[in-house]
Enzyme design. Sequence first.
Site, short mmCIF file in Angstrom:
data_model
loop_
_atom_site.label_atom_id
_atom_site.label_comp_id
_atom_site.label_asym_id
_atom_site.label_seq_id
_atom_site.Cartn_x
_atom_site.Cartn_y
_atom_site.Cartn_z
CE LYS A 31 74.91 21.86 -71.94
NZ LYS A 31 74.93 23.28 -71.96
CB SER A 42 76.87 19.69 -74.00
OG SER A 42 78.16 20.24 -74.22
N GLY A 43 77.38 20.55 -77.03
CA GLY A 43 78.12 20.24 -78.25
C GLY A 43 78.14 21.39 -79.23
CD GLU A 71 81.55 24.65 -72.07
OE1 GLU A 71 81.28 25.78 -72.51
OE2 GLU A 71 80.76 23.67 -72.16
CE1 TYR A 72 80.64 29.22 -68.21
CE2 TYR A 72 81.46 30.94 -66.76
CZ TYR A 72 80.52 30.48 -67.66
OH TYR A 72 79.47 31.29 -68.02
CG HIS A 82 78.77 19.84 -69.56
ND1 HIS A 82 78.75 21.02 -70.28
CD2 HIS A 82 79.33 18.91 -70.37
CE1 HIS A 82 79.30 20.81 -71.47
NE2 HIS A 82 79.65 19.54 -71.55
CG ASN A 83 77.25 24.65 -69.58
OD1 ASN A 83 77.33 23.53 -70.08
ND2 ASN A 83 76.48 25.58 -70.09
N GLY A 111 61.41 26.42 -81.94
CA GLY A 111 62.55 27.27 -81.61
C GLY A 111 63.69 26.99 -82.57
#
Length: 489
Positions: free
Chosen positions: A191, A136-137, A198-199, A194-195, A15
């Site tokens: 994760k 993430s990053g 982040e929002y 985590h997102n 991928g």
Amino acid sequence: MATPASNLTRIGLAGLAVMGQNLALNIAEKGFPISVYNRSTNKVDETVERAKNEGNLPLFGFHDPESFVRSIQKPRVIIMLVKAGAPVDQTIKTLSVYMEKGDCIIDGGNEWYENTERREAAMAELGLLYLGMGVSGGEEGARHGPSMMPGGSYEAYKYVEDILLKVSAQVPDSGPCVTYIGKGGSGNFVKMVHNGIEYGDMQLIAEAYDVLKSVGKLSNEELHQVFAEWNKGELLSFLIEITADIFTIKDDKADGYLVDKVLDKTGMKGTGKWTVQQAADLSIAAPTIEASLDSRFLSGLKEERTEAAKIFKAAGINDILADQAVDKKTLIDDVRKALYASKICSYAQGMNLIRAKSIEKGWDLNLGELARIWKGGCIIRAIFLDRIKKAYDRNPDLANLLVDPEFAKEIIERQSAWRRVVCLAINSGISTPGMSVSLAYFDSYRRGRLPANLVQAQRDYFGAHTYERIDMPGSFHTEWFKLANQSKM
């Protein structure tokens, strides 16, 4: 470019969109020979070319799945970085036919955690190991050191631990930003949250910007200076840093600054929505994260908002209700404090959601360790996470970050400024949903008694749902309707 038969690679990656390419190059750069494969072969050639140009890195490209799998040393480890859902199942199907018992597949995408658990069980039947690993990053993180959240087979984690420890972001005082998260889909779930955090972070920063720009009338140059200054203190973080940068970029297609030409319509991939759905399923209040999601929905109604603005303007209601006389220096300081206090609430909600899921699934997740691996590489990396880690180190059973002695003190010191900013925004007609609901969350959580007694009385009145009393144990039902009618006679 094929590997010699006697010289098998250490790991494979399938991928090769930007994240996949960058992670593969990162692994190769850290000294681990890697095989890469992609369904469309031009991406393979592109990655091989990049490896050559970026330092003759030990990266080997393959155009067919069989030679790709056979080029990797046993037990084979293959990371997939493909779009979540059906493409993951398709990639597993393509690769697993050439894999052998004891080999391992790692999904590095933003996958729904239950899909990972389903796949782990299906792979186990074939004798294969499986990990769901949040990464993430963004592009930069993948290339130079992301935060990584692997969950699933511990045996599989041990296969790749040496690679992940070197490839992940390195934070001087706390080590590599990776740890074994836990069983099943825990890595994907962490994760996802985590997102969600982040929002919330991004929404709160946008609100700070709106108040400073719309009420404080700060120019882009001033906004850059403010955010750059904030990035030297308690708000030091990746998101504050990039926000400061954004205000410096001039438009290359017209006059002025680029930020002012960007359409006010925010996209999303789905992890924020999943976070809010999980919070509802687990009865965890996550209003800051929910407000950030609602704000993205509302931003999508650009045409409707434009028409609404015309209708209300004609009735005398402007975008900004009234110019407020403000002292810029005081406003900047107040907004900084409001942003920080709101941010504590957002992280508290995310951590409570992770803990609730951990209890439900028996994952035994370590919240302090999660804060540690988020300190570098990831989008929400911030100096503030060190405080969160210390809070959970002090008390692993901490009910809520708000009641940690250090955080409680910080909120107490900032709450007056927080209230001033929210009131100023309301009186100016500027929506600050993230800051407002964060304040409401704090005010609800800190009060020993809420008006929920009336709601429960209403429920008992119309639906005989019963209620408990504050002065005696047991469950009670009252014929409110009958009593109310008697009193009216």
